[in-house]
Motif scaffolding. Structure first.
Motif, PDB file in Angstrom:
ATOM      1  N   ARG A   3      37.222  59.637  38.786  1.00  0.00           N
ATOM      2  CA  ARG A   3      36.215  59.502  39.839  1.00  0.00           C
ATOM      3  C   ARG A   3      36.505  58.280  40.713  1.00  0.00           C
ATOM      4  N   ALA A   6      39.296  59.179  43.049  1.00  0.00           N
ATOM      5  CA  ALA A   6      38.818  60.073  44.102  1.00  0.00           C
ATOM      6  C   ALA A   6      38.049  59.300  45.168  1.00  0.00           C
ATOM      7  N   GLU A  33      31.559  67.673  42.419  1.00  0.00           N
ATOM      8  CA  GLU A  33      32.740  67.011  42.964  1.00  0.00           C
ATOM      9  C   GLU A  33      33.984  67.652  42.369  1.00  0.00           C
ATOM     10  N   VAL A  35      38.196  67.685  42.130  1.00  0.00           N
ATOM     11  CA  VAL A  35      39.307  66.757  42.265  1.00  0.00           C
ATOM     12  C   VAL A  35      40.605  67.468  41.918  1.00  0.00           C
ATOM     13  N   VAL A  44      45.235  61.249  41.668  1.00  0.00           N
ATOM     14  CA  VAL A  44      44.364  62.134  42.441  1.00  0.00           C
ATOM     15  C   VAL A  44      45.005  62.420  43.793  1.00  0.00           C
ATOM     16  N   THR A  47      40.130  65.576  47.047  1.00  0.00           N
ATOM     17  CA  THR A  47      38.760  65.644  46.551  1.00  0.00           C
ATOM     18  C   THR A  47      37.889  66.375  47.569  1.00  0.00           C
ATOM     19  N   ALA A 202      38.716  68.595  37.371  1.00  0.00           N
ATOM     20  CA  ALA A 202      40.015  68.116  37.857  1.00  0.00           C
ATOM     21  C   ALA A 202      41.035  69.220  37.625  1.00  0.00           C
TER      22      ALA A 202
END
Length: 205
Positions: A3, A6, A33, A35, A44, A47, A202
């Motif tokens: 997170r 992102a 959310e 990702v 990452v 996003t 993710a």
């Protein structure tokens, strides 16, 4: 960690375009959310946050209230994609399709949405129309949330589903980014994870 990465990607990409960072604040409980990560590095690469229409409304209604209300009154179930960013060094043909396909699965298969709304800059609108089948819905105007000009686009989920179906059936045609959609085996796994309540999905292309 994911997170945080992102959020940093979003901040960096917004700043590079001169967008107002206050727009990245989250406030809705009806959102997820998404990702995308690089399988090898764990970094990452993209996003996107999806938001369901509900008591909190949709951000798009701030500028396009009449257009959004017309869709609601037509009996459509709406959602919107916000806070999108992709690493410029990443392969867009893995990042974008993965994010948008998972967004489609969450919106359509899990939550029964019929139409997806996005606000994009005018220079990006043609890309979304050509590559994903979005249609213009709202006029070009200044979006104070990001301090730049924007337009409202919408996507009929039935169209997206039909194009993914064409891919699965090997029907020839110009499918844009749908040509890079997830295989059906991966889609089933994504549906299960979403229905199990993963707060942060993710996907590693």
């Amino acid at each position: 960690m994911v997170r945080t990465q992102a959020s940093e990607l979003l901040r960096r990409r917004y700043q590079s375009r001169g967008y107002d960072l206050k727009a990245v604040a989250s406030g809705s409980a009806n959102e997820l959310e998404l990702v995308s990560m690089d399988r090898h590095t764990g970094q990452v690469t993209g996003t996107l946050t999806m938001v369901l229409d509900g008591p909190d409304g949709l951000a798009a209604a701030d500028l396009y209230g009449a257009e959004v209300q017309n869709l609601r009154e037509s009996g459509l179930k709406l959602c919107e994609g916000v806070r999108f960013a992709a690493d410029g060094a990443a392969n867009s043909l893995t990042v974008l399709p993965a994010l948008f396909h998972v967004a489609f699965i969450w919106a359509c298969s899990v939550n029964g949405c019929t139409n997806l709304l996005i606000e994009v800059t005018p220079r990006h609108a043609l890309f979304y129309r050509r590559m994903l089948g979005f249609e213009m819905l709202g006029r070009e105007c200044l979006n104070p949330r990001v301090n730049t000009m924007g337009v409202l686009l919408h996507l009929d989920m039935q169209l997206a589903s039909a194009r993914i179906g064409q891919l699965r059936e090997s029907v020839p045609g110009r499918l844009g980014l749908y040509e890079y959609a997830l295989p059906s085996s991966s889609e089933l796994e994504v549906v299960k994870r979403l229905r199990d309540g993963d707060p942060l999905l993710a996907y590693l292309p």
